[in-house]
Design an enzyme around this catalytic site. Structure first.
Site, mmCIF file in Angstrom:
data_model
loop_
_atom_site.group_PDB
_atom_site.id
_atom_site.type_symbol
_atom_site.label_atom_id
_atom_site.label_comp_id
_atom_site.label_asym_id
_atom_site.label_seq_id
_atom_site.Cartn_x
_atom_site.Cartn_y
_atom_site.Cartn_z
ATOM 1 N N ASN A 12 0.876 -1.176 0.000
ATOM 2 C CA ASN A 12 0.000 0.000 0.000
ATOM 3 C C ASN A 12 0.910 1.222 0.000
ATOM 4 O O ASN A 12 1.504 1.555 1.026
ATOM 5 C CB ASN A 12 -0.899 -0.034 1.250
ATOM 6 C CG ASN A 12 -1.703 1.245 1.407
ATOM 7 O OD1 ASN A 12 -1.771 2.070 0.492
ATOM 8 N ND2 ASN A 12 -2.310 1.422 2.574
ATOM 9 N N LYS A 14 0.222 4.300 -0.304
ATOM 10 C CA LYS A 14 -0.367 5.521 0.277
ATOM 11 C C LYS A 14 -0.090 6.709 -0.657
ATOM 12 O O LYS A 14 -0.062 6.527 -1.868
ATOM 13 C CB LYS A 14 0.154 5.723 1.696
ATOM 14 C CG LYS A 14 -0.047 4.451 2.556
ATOM 15 C CD LYS A 14 0.225 4.636 4.016
ATOM 16 C CE LYS A 14 -0.012 3.309 4.745
ATOM 17 N NZ LYS A 14 0.194 3.400 6.186
ATOM 18 N N HIS A 98 -9.248 1.537 5.126
ATOM 19 C CA HIS A 98 -7.962 1.652 5.823
ATOM 20 C C HIS A 98 -8.125 2.609 7.009
ATOM 21 O O HIS A 98 -8.900 3.567 6.932
ATOM 22 C CB HIS A 98 -6.898 2.171 4.852
ATOM 23 C CG HIS A 98 -5.526 2.105 5.421
ATOM 24 N ND1 HIS A 98 -5.033 3.051 6.281
ATOM 25 C CD2 HIS A 98 -4.545 1.179 5.274
ATOM 26 C CE1 HIS A 98 -3.812 2.706 6.630
ATOM 27 N NE2 HIS A 98 -3.488 1.582 6.027
ATOM 28 N N GLU A 100 -6.417 4.958 8.016
ATOM 29 C CA GLU A 100 -6.184 6.373 7.691
ATOM 30 C C GLU A 100 -7.432 6.986 7.068
ATOM 31 O O GLU A 100 -7.739 8.154 7.274
ATOM 32 C CB GLU A 100 -4.966 6.500 6.759
ATOM 33 C CG GLU A 100 -3.670 6.294 7.536
ATOM 34 C CD GLU A 100 -2.548 5.655 6.750
ATOM 35 O OE1 GLU A 100 -2.577 5.662 5.512
ATOM 36 O OE2 GLU A 100 -1.625 5.120 7.413
ATOM 37 N N GLU A 170 -5.224 -4.511 10.776
ATOM 38 C CA GLU A 170 -4.169 -3.522 10.968
ATOM 39 C C GLU A 170 -4.390 -2.787 12.290
ATOM 40 O O GLU A 170 -5.174 -1.831 12.334
ATOM 41 C CB GLU A 170 -4.176 -2.507 9.826
ATOM 42 C CG GLU A 170 -3.870 -3.098 8.476
ATOM 43 C CD GLU A 170 -3.227 -2.076 7.546
ATOM 44 O OE1 GLU A 170 -2.208 -2.416 6.958
ATOM 45 O OE2 GLU A 170 -3.731 -0.942 7.449
ATOM 46 N N GLY A 176 3.006 2.483 10.767
ATOM 47 C CA GLY A 176 3.974 3.560 10.594
ATOM 48 C C GLY A 176 4.731 3.913 11.863
ATOM 49 O O GLY A 176 5.406 4.943 11.928
ATOM 50 N N SER A 216 3.815 -1.982 10.311
ATOM 51 C CA SER A 216 5.274 -2.078 10.491
ATOM 52 C C SER A 216 5.849 -3.428 10.072
ATOM 53 O O SER A 216 6.795 -3.933 10.685
ATOM 54 C CB SER A 216 5.662 -1.755 11.939
ATOM 55 O OG SER A 216 5.304 -0.419 12.242
HETATM 56 P P1 13P Z 1 3.385 0.558 7.644
HETATM 57 O O1 13P Z 1 3.839 -0.745 7.042
HETATM 58 O O2 13P Z 1 4.118 1.742 7.112
HETATM 59 O O3 13P Z 1 3.338 0.483 9.130
HETATM 60 O O4 13P Z 1 1.863 0.754 7.158
HETATM 61 C C1 13P Z 1 0.972 -0.275 7.306
HETATM 62 C C2 13P Z 1 -0.247 0.045 6.541
HETATM 63 O O5 13P Z 1 -0.981 0.938 6.882
HETATM 64 C C3 13P Z 1 -0.514 -0.733 5.327
HETATM 65 O O6 13P Z 1 -1.787 -0.476 4.834
#
Ligand code: 13P
Length: 259
Positions: A12, A14, A98, A100, A170, A176, A216
């Site tokens: 992903n 982003k 997601h 976010e 997640e 992150g 992560s």
């Molecule tokens: P990270 O791998 O950067 O922690 O992000 C995970 C994520 O949100 C994947 O959709």
């Protein structure tokens, strides 16, 4: 993971990568992963790069996804993109709900439900995300939160529809932050998700369902996660932005898969 389910690693991206950078990244991935067949691989670039990448990835073992969609097919919905437009551009998968999007764009279980249905209607494979906030985990509400998200996100689904969905767990506190859930913590949540979905959609549907972990994930922690019975892959953010690091994640997942 279980031999019942083929592992799937999804990048992903982003809000990262220009079209040029995206082409460069998948060109490297194609070279690094040309022989990979035991793990399904998907990259989800920003909308603007999907169409170009579908040409670069033609006849490749790496597939394409989007990061969101809108549930209406067309009309006065400024700024939105429908499932059929994504499909036309070359996407086969779409990430939905997601954290976010839930946090910054006010997505709810209801909108996630509509979007997941719209993905299926358009022949896209939804990767529907659930996961608790740190405060929810610390106050002992993790399983209640996940259960509510599952109930709302898949309300009204038939077992046949549910079979076509991928679920991503997640935990928001692991995204992150560099703070990966322990394999035992992730397995506990995945087993819970599979059990809850079995109650609603039947054991056979739940047994076939792929549940990815996200938060992560890196090349050095993927193998331990994949050894857990109910972890069928990963949704990777930051570590999917570099070709070597994404390829290493896929290869380390594959080592567990072929055992
Ligand atoms: P990270 O791998 O950067 O922690 O992000 C995970 C994520 O949100 C994947 O959709």
């Amino acid at each position: 993971m279980s031999p019942l389910r083929k592992p799937i690693i999804v990048g992903n991206w982003k809000l990262n990568k220009t079209i040029k950078e995206a082409i460069n990244l998948v060109t490297q991935l194609k070279r690094l992963l040309a022989d990979m067949d035991v793990v399904d691989m998907v990259v989800c670039p920003p909308f603007t790069a999907i169409s170009d990448l579908s040409e670069v990835l033609m006849e490749s073992n790496i597939r394409l996804g989007a990061q969101d969609l809108y549930w209406e097919e067309k009309g006065a919905f400024t700024g939105e993109v429908s499932g059929s437009l994504l499909k036309e551009a070359g996407a086969e998968f779409v990430v939905i709900g997601h954290s976010e999007r839930r946090q910054f764009f006010h997505e709810t279980n209801e909108t996630v439900n509509k979007k997941t249905k719209a993905a299926l209607r358009n022949g896209l494979c939804p990767i529907t995300c659930v996961g608790e906030l740190l405060a929810e985990r610390e106050s002992g509400k993790t399983f209640q939160v996940i259960e509510n998200q599952l109930k709302g996100s898949f309300a009204g689904f038939s077992p046949a529809e549910m079979k076509q969905v991928i679920v991503a767990y997640e935990p928001v506190w692991a995204i992150g932050t560099g703070k990966v859930a322990s394999p035992a913590q992730a397995q506990e949540a995945h087993a819970f998700i599979r059990r809850k979905l079995a109650e609603t959609f039947g054991q056979e549907t739940a047994n076939g369902l792929r549940i990815q972990y996200g938060g992560s994930v890196k090349a050095d922690n993927i193998a331990d996660l994949m050894r857990e019975a109910d972890i069928d892959g990963a949704l990777v953010g930051g570590a999917s932005l570099d070709a070597q690091s994404f390829a290493d994640i896929v290869r380390n997942a594959a080592l567990v898969a072929v055992k």
